[in-house]
Each structure stands twice: as structure tokens, then as C-alpha cells.
Design an enzyme around this catalytic site. Structure first.
Site, PDB file in Angstrom:
ATOM      1  N   ILE A  75      46.429 -48.104   2.900  1.00 56.57           N
ATOM      2  CA  ILE A  75      46.690 -47.804   1.491  1.00 56.57           C
ATOM      3  C   ILE A  75      46.302 -46.365   1.188  1.00 56.57           C
ATOM      4  CG2 ILE A  75      46.136 -48.390  -0.892  1.00 56.57           C
ATOM      5  CD1 ILE A  75      45.551 -51.240   0.021  1.00 56.57           C
ATOM      6  N   ARG A 131      50.709 -67.091   0.401  1.00 57.56           N
ATOM      7  CA  ARG A 131      50.060 -65.837   0.049  1.00 57.56           C
ATOM      8  C   ARG A 131      51.009 -65.007  -0.812  1.00 57.56           C
ATOM      9  NH1 ARG A 131      46.694 -68.613   1.673  1.00 57.56           N
ATOM     10  NH2 ARG A 131      45.111 -68.263   3.285  1.00 57.56           N
ATOM     11  N   GLY A 168      40.528 -42.791   2.874  1.00 57.59           N
ATOM     12  CA  GLY A 168      41.822 -42.157   2.622  1.00 57.59           C
ATOM     13  C   GLY A 168      42.709 -41.996   3.832  1.00 57.59           C
ATOM     14  N   GLY A 191      43.157 -44.670   5.796  1.00 54.64           N
ATOM     15  CA  GLY A 191      43.604 -46.025   6.056  1.00 54.64           C
ATOM     16  C   GLY A 191      45.027 -46.256   5.583  1.00 54.64           C
ATOM     17  N   ALA A 200      36.447 -49.756   3.136  1.00 52.25           N
ATOM     18  CA  ALA A 200      35.912 -51.109   3.244  1.00 52.25           C
ATOM     19  C   ALA A 200      36.226 -51.687   4.609  1.00 52.25           C
ATOM     20  CB  ALA A 200      36.513 -52.020   2.167  1.00 52.25           C
ATOM     21  N   TYR A 206      33.640 -61.689   3.066  1.00 51.07           N
ATOM     22  CA  TYR A 206      34.436 -60.583   2.534  1.00 51.07           C
ATOM     23  C   TYR A 206      34.623 -60.726   1.030  1.00 51.07           C
ATOM     24  CZ  TYR A 206      38.455 -57.603   1.558  1.00 51.07           C
ATOM     25  OH  TYR A 206      39.312 -56.670   1.006  1.00 51.07           O
ATOM     26  N   LEU A 245      38.416 -46.823  -1.668  1.00 47.60           N
ATOM     27  CA  LEU A 245      39.167 -47.763  -0.838  1.00 47.60           C
ATOM     28  C   LEU A 245      38.415 -48.146   0.429  1.00 47.60           C
ATOM     29  CD1 LEU A 245      42.714 -46.064  -0.968  1.00 47.60           C
ATOM     30  CD2 LEU A 245      41.808 -47.824  -2.492  1.00 47.60           C
ATOM     31  N   THR A 305      37.688 -54.944   6.127  1.00 43.98           N
ATOM     32  CA  THR A 305      38.538 -55.997   5.567  1.00 43.98           C
ATOM     33  C   THR A 305      38.830 -57.054   6.626  1.00 43.98           C
ATOM     34  OG1 THR A 305      40.568 -54.796   6.150  1.00 43.98           O
ATOM     35  CG2 THR A 305      39.626 -54.386   3.973  1.00 43.98           C
TER      36      THR A 305
END
Length: 390
Positions: free
Chosen positions: A24, A269, A20, A22, A96, A201, A94, A98
């Protein structure tokens, strides 16, 4: 579709947000807190994202509302997770590691956090029958698809395998079906598309998603897995050289250094603005449901990497050199952009920010930040030393 209506969530519910602090997570926490939810954050304040003195230097951490409960800890630690899960109604997972490239040589760390960390949470939910969790929202990833969905004139809709390294070495970067020299046309990737990740990943996220969906279904916990495309916007880490080409390119531009682009720059992307990404999570929390579901989250529009570099240079009013290198990373894909039909019809999600609008907001924010040294070259050396950058 196993998506049934039940009582509407109320804003005084207790929500645990792992990761939390991070990018996002911190944006989500601020929105949920303003809506009246009781928020607990579990985050280890990783130096790669927050710096060596996160409590002092991390703007993400310092942006968290004072009224939340913050637990500095790891999803890999059972004691931390037991403490965090207590009395929670909803979990938004959330937390992780990445980064496609870095995952290919820090395999143990990525798997420990992404897979084992998730197993710790699920183990607690399975064995503590006194828990109060009724809903689980997981941040999954488009990386589980590997290459996306394509159209062949001869075969129709196809899901090609990973590109051949020998072709890439020759500078042939397009996706083909095995035994064919005909290039394919990329299509929006829907949730029923083939899952065949091309990086550690992606494999981690596939395993994580399958674990969460399986256990939540068995326990009767409502579950949504959100397969995010490339999330960007104000607040994302400018110090992490392993993920986020918008941040990486922005730092290089501000330092006056050359932007080196992999392949031929035509790879694309799907970039989704942070407010849209957060909105998809809020909709997942507040839409009444039971059962399990998966949704794509993106803009639904592909953007070429060369166009990303040119757009950033325009907004920064910079003329730094943009160099097409022809190099490539093992594990990278060519194209993948989201089909949003399902999330739009079920959750009512529709992105509000186009790429130009989002980039303007992002670059305005970046201009107000101090310029930090780029560690991108170091990350490339790490890949090259291990044979993962050609």
C-alpha cells in the site's frame, strides 16, 4: 460527528509514510509524489516482504520515485523515528507486521512492531512540542471487529462471539449465538459494530488504533483511522506465504499445485483493490478536518473463498485441483464485509473496482512476474506444530 472544516491542505506539504516501501505504501507514495507532496519514507525493508536483498531484488522498493527521502530504519527505533518525523506536516502510519495466522505464534514480533513501534512515534509527538505534525492517518484493520455484524430472526442485529473450536472440528463452520443452533445472516459491518478481535494481529491493531486516537485527540492533531478490508492488486508480495490468499493461490496455480481451501470454502472476505485503498488515504489527507474519526475501507461486497479460487483459475486458464480440506486456523473469522455508508458520506469515498475488474488487472500483472517457489506449506507446518491448524 467531530469533523470540522479547516484550511485546505496544499500539495507542497511534507508527508512521512511509515512502511512506505510496502504494497500500500509504495503505491501511495507514487500518487502523493505525482501530486507534488514532499515525501519521506521510513521502512525496514522486511525480508518476508522484500526478499533477502531488497535494494537489489524488491520491485516495491525499486518502484519508489527517486525524488523522495528514504530512511531505512524501524518504527521501533526512536532515533530513526525522530529523524523521520522532523519537519513533517502529515504522518501516514502504514508500517506493521500483518498476517492473522502468523501473529498467533510470533506474538512478540507482531506486538513489538505494531504496538511498541506506534508508541515510539506517539511518544515523540507528545514530548517534542516543536514538531509540526497536524494530521495523522493510521492504517487500521477490519480484524479489530473479529466476526462482523449479523442478523438473527429471533434477536435482530447481533455481534456473535468467536466460533467454538469443538463445532469447527465437527465441520460446523457457521456462526451462531451461544446456546442456539440457528445460523445467522451476515450484514455489512459498520464502524459502531462491536470490537472483539480474534487474533493477536487484531488485538494489536485495536490497541494501535486506540493509542493513536487517544493521543492525537489529546494533542489536537487531526486523526483518521482507516479500517482496511483485504487489499489486493498489482505489486503485492508474491513471496509472503503468511498473508494474502490471492497471492498464495496465484503462486500455487502457476506452479500447478493443488489449492487447499480451509473450512468448507463458504467463508467470505471483502476484497478492496489497491487503487481504491490508496484513494481512501488521499481523501483522508486532502479532506479538511480536525478531531478524530474512523472509517471502514473495502468494496462493501463479500466474496466466498471458493469463488476466489474458481475466479483465479478462470483468469489463469488453469485446471489445478481445488480441494476443500475442512481444516481451519485458530483465530480466523467466518464473515466480515464493510459498510461504507460513513466514509462515502464524509469523505466521498466510493470504490471504483469490482472484484472481476480488479482480479483481471491483478492476474495480468502476476502473469508478467517470474514464478517463485511457494512457502505456503511451510507456513501451514508452523501453524500445525503449534496446534493452531486443525
Amino acid at each position: 460527528m467531530n469533523f470540522m472544516m479547516i484550511a485546505q491542505a496544499t500539495n507542497n506539504q511534507n508527508v512521512l509514510v511509515t512502511g512506505g516501501a510496502g504494497f500500500i505504501g509504495s503505491n501511495l507514495v507514487k500518487v502523493l509524489y505525482a501530486k507534488g507532496y514532499n515525501i519521506t519514507v521510513l521502512d525496514n525493508l522486511s525480508p518476508q516482504i522484500h526478499g533477502s536483498e531488497p535494494e537489489k531484488d524488491s520491485e516495491l522498493y525499486k518502484s519508489l520515485p527517486l525524488g523522495i527521502t528514504f530512511i531505512k530504519g524501524s518504527v521501533t527505533c526512536k532515533e530513526d523515528c525522530i529523524k523521520a518525523i522532523q519537519n513533517q506536516d502529515i504522518i501516514v502510519h502504514l508500517a506493521a507486521e500483518t498476517g492473522t495466522g502468523q501473529s498467533m505464534y510470533e506474538i512478540e514480533r507482531y506486538t513489538q512492531v505494531n504496538v511498541i513501534g506506534t508508541s515510539v512515534i506517539l511518544d515523540i509527538l507528545t514530548n517534542d512540542r516543536q514538531h509540526t505534525v497536524s494530521k495523522f492517518i493510521l492504517a487500521s484493520s477490519r480484524s479489530i471487529y473479529g466476526e462482523g455484524k449479523y442478523f438473527s430472526k429471533n434477536l435482530g442485529v447481533v455481534f456473535p462471539s468467536h466460533r467454538c473450536t469443538n463445532d469447527l472440528i465437527k465441520g460446523d463452520f457457521e456462526v451462531k449465538m451461544k446456546g442456539s443452533t440457528i445460523d445467522l445472516v451476515a450484514l455489512p459491518t459498520d464502524e459502531d459494530s462491536k470490537i472483539h478481535p480474534s487474533s493477536i494481529y487484531g488485538i494489536n491493531k485495536q490497541t494501535q488504533e486506540q493509542m493513536v486516537v487517544t493521543i492525537c485527540k489529546a494533542l489536537g492533531i487531526g486523526c483518521i483511522a482507516l479500517r482496511f478490508q483485504n487489499v489486493y492488486g498489482p505489486g503485492q508480495s508474491l513471496r509472503n506465504p503468511y498473508t494474502g490468499i490471492l497471492s498464495i493461490f496465484s503462486t500455487l496455480i502457476r506452479l500447478g499445485e493443488t489449492i487447499n481451501i480451509f473450512e468448507d470454502g463458504e467463508e467470505s472476505r471483502d476484497f478492496v483493490y489497491i487503487e481504491d485503498a490508496v484513494h481512501s488515504i488521499v481523501l483522508s489527507i486532502e479532506t479538511p478536518f480536525e478531531g478524530v474519526e474512523v472509517f471502514n475501507v473495502g468494496s462493501g461486497i463479500p466474496t466466498k473463498v471458493i469463488d476466489v479460487a474458481d475466479t483465479l483459475c478462470r483468469f489463469y486458464q488453469s485446471e489445478v485441483p481445488v480441494h476443500i480440506t475442512g481444516q481451519f486456523r485458530i483465530g480466523d473469522i467466518r464473515h466480515n464485509f464493510a459498510d461504507l455508508t460513513k466514509i462515502n458520506s464524509v469523505l466521498g469515498f466510493e470504490p471504483k473496482y469490482g472484484f472481476e475488474m480488479g482480479i483481471e488487472k491483478f492476474t495480468d500483472w502476476v502473469k508478467a512476474q517470474p514464478i517463485k517457489a511457494s512457502n505456503f506449506t511451510t507456513s501451514l507446518h508452523e501453524l500445525s506444530e503449534r496446534g493452531l491448524l486443525k
